[in-house]
Design an enzyme around this catalytic site. Structure first.
Site, PDB file in Angstrom:
ATOM      1  N   ASP A   1      53.880  18.133 118.694  1.00 16.82           N
ATOM      2  CA  ASP A   1      55.217  17.641 119.048  1.00 16.82           C
ATOM      3  C   ASP A   1      55.287  16.844 120.340  1.00 16.82           C
ATOM      4  OD1 ASP A   1      54.999  19.622 121.046  1.00 16.82           O
ATOM      5  OD2 ASP A   1      56.172  21.076 119.901  1.00 16.82           O
TER       6      ASP A   1
ATOM      7  N   HIS B   1      45.265  19.877 116.596  1.00 17.85           N
ATOM      8  CA  HIS B   1      45.690  19.524 115.233  1.00 17.85           C
ATOM      9  C   HIS B   1      46.282  18.121 115.145  1.00 17.85           C
ATOM     10  CE1 HIS B   1      45.974  24.107 114.378  1.00 17.85           C
ATOM     11  NE2 HIS B   1      44.771  23.644 114.136  1.00 17.85           N
TER      12      HIS B   1
ATOM     13  N   GLY C   1      52.888  31.778 122.394  1.00 21.28           N
ATOM     14  CA  GLY C   1      53.593  31.455 121.161  1.00 21.28           C
ATOM     15  C   GLY C   1      52.727  31.084 119.979  1.00 21.28           C
TER      16      GLY C   1
ATOM     17  N   ASN D   1      54.549  36.190 123.941  1.00 21.48           N
ATOM     18  CA  ASN D   1      54.989  36.035 122.566  1.00 21.48           C
ATOM     19  C   ASN D   1      56.160  36.981 122.325  1.00 21.48           C
ATOM     20  OD1 ASN D   1      55.104  35.885 119.608  1.00 21.48           O
ATOM     21  ND2 ASN D   1      52.983  35.169 119.668  1.00 21.48           N
TER      22      ASN D   1
HETATM   23  P1  NAD Z   1      52.878  30.147 113.900  1.00 18.29           P
HETATM   24  O1  NAD Z   1      54.061  29.493 113.270  1.00 18.29           O
HETATM   25  O2  NAD Z   1      51.820  30.719 113.048  1.00 18.29           O
HETATM   26  O3  NAD Z   1      53.393  31.329 114.853  1.00 18.29           O
HETATM   27  C1  NAD Z   1      54.435  31.148 115.781  1.00 18.29           C
HETATM   28  C2  NAD Z   1      54.288  32.223 116.831  1.00 18.29           C
HETATM   29  O4  NAD Z   1      55.254  31.984 117.842  1.00 18.29           O
HETATM   30  C3  NAD Z   1      54.523  33.644 116.301  1.00 18.29           C
HETATM   31  O5  NAD Z   1      53.505  34.487 116.795  1.00 18.29           O
HETATM   32  C4  NAD Z   1      55.893  34.019 116.896  1.00 18.29           C
HETATM   33  O6  NAD Z   1      55.978  35.401 117.161  1.00 18.29           O
HETATM   34  C5  NAD Z   1      55.887  33.222 118.174  1.00 18.29           C
HETATM   35  N1  NAD Z   1      57.204  32.867 118.714  1.00 18.29           N
HETATM   36  C6  NAD Z   1      58.324  32.520 118.041  1.00 18.29           C
HETATM   37  N2  NAD Z   1      59.299  32.191 118.913  1.00 18.29           N
HETATM   38  C7  NAD Z   1      58.784  32.339 120.156  1.00 18.29           C
HETATM   39  C8  NAD Z   1      59.299  32.134 121.465  1.00 18.29           C
HETATM   40  N3  NAD Z   1      60.547  31.714 121.684  1.00 18.29           N
HETATM   41  N4  NAD Z   1      58.473  32.384 122.519  1.00 18.29           N
HETATM   42  C9  NAD Z   1      57.199  32.819 122.323  1.00 18.29           C
HETATM   43  N5  NAD Z   1      56.665  33.018 121.108  1.00 18.29           N
HETATM   44  C10 NAD Z   1      57.444  32.782 120.036  1.00 18.29           C
HETATM   45  O7  NAD Z   1      52.328  29.068 114.930  1.00 18.29           O
HETATM   46  P2  NAD Z   1      50.856  28.710 115.395  1.00 18.29           P
HETATM   47  O8  NAD Z   1      50.138  29.945 115.750  1.00 18.29           O
HETATM   48  O9  NAD Z   1      51.003  27.610 116.378  1.00 18.29           O
HETATM   49  O10 NAD Z   1      50.077  28.109 114.125  1.00 18.29           O
HETATM   50  C11 NAD Z   1      50.625  27.369 113.097  1.00 18.29           C
HETATM   51  C12 NAD Z   1      50.468  25.876 113.100  1.00 18.29           C
HETATM   52  O11 NAD Z   1      51.772  25.432 113.288  1.00 18.29           O
HETATM   53  C13 NAD Z   1      49.754  25.131 114.146  1.00 18.29           C
HETATM   54  O12 NAD Z   1      48.630  24.608 113.573  1.00 18.29           O
HETATM   55  C14 NAD Z   1      50.673  23.925 114.521  1.00 18.29           C
HETATM   56  O13 NAD Z   1      50.011  22.708 114.249  1.00 18.29           O
HETATM   57  C15 NAD Z   1      51.775  24.035 113.579  1.00 18.29           C
HETATM   58  N6  NAD Z   1      53.160  23.794 114.018  1.00 18.29           N
HETATM   59  C16 NAD Z   1      53.435  23.099 115.135  1.00 18.29           C
HETATM   60  C17 NAD Z   1      54.740  22.921 115.526  1.00 18.29           C
HETATM   61  C18 NAD Z   1      55.005  22.125 116.769  1.00 18.29           C
HETATM   62  O14 NAD Z   1      54.262  21.182 117.046  1.00 18.29           O
HETATM   63  N7  NAD Z   1      56.021  22.491 117.539  1.00 18.29           N
HETATM   64  C19 NAD Z   1      55.783  23.483 114.784  1.00 18.29           C
HETATM   65  C20 NAD Z   1      55.457  24.193 113.619  1.00 18.29           C
HETATM   66  C21 NAD Z   1      54.137  24.351 113.245  1.00 18.29           C
END
Ligand code: NAD
Length: 252
Positions: free
Chosen positions: A106, A121, A191, A217
């Site tokens: 992002d 990624h 996160g 987290n």
């Molecule tokens: P995930 O979706 O698997 O897990 C999200 C994690 O964030 C969870 O452990 C959850 O408990 C935690 N979380 C939720 N809200 C939170 C907060 N306010 N503060 C702290 N923690 C919080 O995400 P991941 O482990 O990054 O892996 C999944 C894939 O998601 C990555 O490969 C990434 O490329 C992709 N992704 C990226 C974005 C982005 O760029 N913002 C958005 C969605 C998915």
């Protein structure tokens, strides 16, 4: 001492910090994660939609997802870095943090001012032709027009520069991320569920190299559950890191 006070002490005394971030760090900025809540993207979409083979076979079906990811979340001007992104940028400015390895696509770390960001990624910021060197910024792309767009140079498909399932990790980011795990005394993990491989190896390698793992987290992750985490601070990343900045006297 509370967990956040322990984290503040460890960060205060750290000499070389690595941060490893996931979708959770951007939730307070308004971008939903893939997993972990009812707003998660995988509650709405089938993950197959960003499988590379599926994309090639059914490019039009990925249109809605790509549009949502680009326009509804990633490219919205009101989506800005939150206190957690700013805190990590402040640690780098102070000379304590030497790199961020992010799974996010992002661009919010860069918007917060972080300089050394390894995008494990890839990114939503650009799209590239799969066959030649043509690249286009996502802000210059008309996703209301036919999708997938065709390369104006060779006519082949243009693909977003974030990696799809079935693709390898971008080479430079991969090598930079592995190197970034060396000689760190603290690894801040923010996160991430820790469920995505091979990204999960980054904190594992930092730990093997002697780093203390401090995790932020809203709920325990794979790292917490496997007993890898030394200090677990539970809560929303932005809220906790604002408090942490006060405790260590960092300016956001
Ligand atoms: P995930 O979706 O698997 O897990 C999200 C994690 O964030 C969870 O452990 C959850 O408990 C935690 N979380 C939720 N809200 C939170 C907060 N306010 N503060 C702290 N923690 C919080 O995400 P991941 O482990 O990054 O892996 C999944 C894939 O998601 C990555 O490969 C990434 O490329 C992709 N992704 C990226 C974005 C982005 O760029 N913002 C958005 C969605 C998915």
């Amino acid at each position: 001492m509370t967990a956040i006070e322990q984290a503040a002490e460890a960060i205060k005394h750290a000499k070389r910090i690595l941060a490893f971030t996931g979708a959770g760090i951007s939730v307070e900025s308004g971008i939903p994660p893939f997993r972990g809540s009812k707003d998660s993207l995988w509650e709405k979409y089938n993950p197959e939609i960003i499988d590379l083979d599926y994309f090639h076979a059914h490019p039009k079906e990925t249109r809605e997802f790509i549009r949502d990811v680009f326009y509804k979340y990633m490219s919205r001007t009101d989506i800005v870095p939150n206190a957690a992104h700013k805190f990590l940028a402040a640690l780098e400015k102070e000379g304590k943090l030497h790199a961020i390895v992010t799974q996010n696509i992002d661009n919010l770390h860069q918007m917060a001012g972080s300089k050394t960001v390894w995008e494990f990624h890839g990114t939503t910021a650009t799209l590239s032709c799969e066959h030649c060197d043509y690249k286009i910024a996502s802000k210059d792309l008309d996703l209301e027009a036919e999708f997938p767009p065709r390369c104006p140079k060779c006519g082949k498909v243009i693909k977003p520069d974030f990696i799809f399932f079935g693709e390898g990790i971008p080479r430079e980011a991969y090598e930079g991320s592995i190197a970034a795990t060396e000689d760190v005394d603290v690894c801040i993990v923010v996160g991430t569920s820790g469920l995505v491989m091979p990204a999960d190896m980054i904190p594992i390698m930092a730990k093997r190299n002697g780093a203390k793992i401090i995790e932020f987290n809203t709920q325990p992750s794979k790292f917490t559950e496997q007993g890898m985490t030394d200090i677990f601070v539970q809560g929303k990343a932005g809220e906790i890191m604002s408090r942490l900045a006060e405790l260590i006297g960092a300016e956001l």
